[in-house]
Design a protein around this motif. Structure first.
Motif, short mmCIF file in Angstrom:
data_model
loop_
_atom_site.label_atom_id
_atom_site.label_comp_id
_atom_site.label_asym_id
_atom_site.label_seq_id
_atom_site.Cartn_x
_atom_site.Cartn_y
_atom_site.Cartn_z
N THR A 243 0.33 -1.08 0.19
CA THR A 243 -0.53 0.11 0.01
C THR A 243 0.58 1.61 0.38
O THR A 243 1.57 1.31 0.85
N ASN A 244 0.86 2.57 -0.36
CA ASN A 244 1.48 3.21 -1.28
C ASN A 244 0.73 4.98 -0.62
O ASN A 244 -0.48 4.86 -0.16
N ASN A 245 1.65 5.64 -0.40
CA ASN A 245 1.00 7.11 0.42
C ASN A 245 -0.09 7.63 -0.97
O ASN A 245 -0.50 8.02 -0.38
N ASP A 246 0.95 7.42 -2.43
CA ASP A 246 0.12 7.62 -3.90
C ASP A 246 -1.41 7.77 -3.49
O ASP A 246 -2.31 8.37 -3.77
N ASN A 247 -1.48 6.48 -2.81
CA ASN A 247 -3.13 5.72 -2.98
C ASN A 247 -3.13 5.17 -1.77
O ASN A 247 -3.54 4.02 -2.08
N PRO A 248 -3.37 5.49 -0.30
CA PRO A 248 -3.46 4.93 0.97
C PRO A 248 -4.26 3.37 1.16
O PRO A 248 -4.42 3.00 2.34
N LEU A 249 -5.87 4.38 -0.30
CA LEU A 249 -6.29 2.99 0.43
C LEU A 249 -6.86 1.67 -0.70
O LEU A 249 -7.92 1.54 -0.80
N ALA A 250 -5.57 0.89 -1.15
CA ALA A 250 -5.52 0.21 -2.29
C ALA A 250 -4.31 -0.58 -2.07
O ALA A 250 -3.58 -0.59 -1.46
N PHE A 251 -4.26 -1.53 -2.17
CA PHE A 251 -3.26 -3.43 -2.16
C PHE A 251 -3.23 -3.12 -4.27
O PHE A 251 -3.27 -2.71 -5.19
N VAL A 252 -1.44 -2.48 -3.54
CA VAL A 252 -1.04 -2.91 -5.19
C VAL A 252 -0.05 -4.24 -5.06
O VAL A 252 0.64 -4.28 -4.25
N PRO A 253 0.10 -4.97 -6.54
CA PRO A 253 -1.02 -4.97 -6.66
C PRO A 253 -3.06 -5.29 -6.23
O PRO A 253 -2.47 -6.33 -5.07
N ALA A 254 -3.85 -5.01 -6.53
CA ALA A 254 -5.11 -5.38 -6.84
C ALA A 254 -5.23 -7.19 -6.89
O ALA A 254 -6.64 -7.91 -6.29
N THR A 255 -5.10 -7.97 -7.31
CA THR A 255 -5.04 -9.48 -7.84
C THR A 255 -3.42 -9.46 -7.69
O THR A 255 -2.26 -9.51 -8.53
N LEU A 256 -3.54 -10.78 -6.76
CA LEU A 256 -2.16 -11.83 -6.66
C LEU A 256 -2.72 -13.45 -7.69
O LEU A 256 -3.74 -13.92 -7.21
N ASN A 257 -1.72 -13.91 -8.00
CA ASN A 257 -1.25 -15.03 -8.18
C ASN A 257 -0.78 -16.49 -7.58
O ASN A 257 -0.30 -16.57 -6.79
N ALA A 258 -1.88 -17.25 -7.59
CA ALA A 258 -0.94 -18.44 -7.20
C ALA A 258 -1.83 -20.10 -7.76
O ALA A 258 -2.60 -19.50 -8.69
#
Length: 158
Positions: A65-80
């Motif tokens: 999560t970064n300060n430029d968009n503090p209410l989002a996961f980056v990335p929002a989709t994870l793969n496994a």
């Protein structure tokens, strides 16, 4: 009181212990036990280097999560891949309190697969390790603090 017999016994005991130590060291055989490994052993050919956004079996998945968009996961989709032990490293690079919580289903009503503790950033790294669901599909994750605002998808594919 005569202390001579005690001294003779003490010397005999010391000599016996010393002899046993020499025999044990010289025997050439190891102990009948071994230490257990400290954590999962990577499978043959698996990379231990982090792979952004997803990874093969037994490797690391990174999300932030970064300060430029503090209410989002980056990335929002994870793969496994299915039924795989994964470690997700979450880096809270924002000044807000966050965590990451993975669920064994399409929403927060499913049982939790694992979650990190809540932390305030910036530059706070936490990890959670769990086994991915056996069935391919999309699984829900979120921040427990910002529930419906801060969500993501764990995509499990063959």
């Amino acid at each position: 009181m005569n202390r001579r017999p005690l001294s003779v016994l003490a010397r005999a005991a010391c000599a016996t212990i010393a002899a046993l130590a020499v025999v044990a060291c010289a025997s050439g055989t190891g102990p009948g036990w071994t230490y257990a490994p400290l954590g999962p052993t990577p499978s043959a050919g698996a990379s231990s280097a982090p792979t952004p956004g997803g990874s093969p079996a037994g490797t690391l998945i990174e999300v932030a999560t970064n300060n430029d968009n503090p209410l989002a996961f980056v990335p929002a989709t994870l793969n496994a891949t299915p039924n795989t032990l994964v470690t997700v490293q979450y880096n809270n690079n924002s000044s807000l309190e966050h965590n990451i919580n993975f669920f064994n289903g399409p929403d927060q009503n499913a049982p939790s697969l694992g979650a990190t503790e809540k932390i305030t950033g910036p530059n706070q790294l936490r990890s959670v390790t769990f086994t991915t669901p056996a069935n391919p599909g999309d699984y829900f994750f979120w921040c427990d603090v910002h529930a419906t605002t801060m969500v993501g998808t764990l995509h499990i594919a063959q």
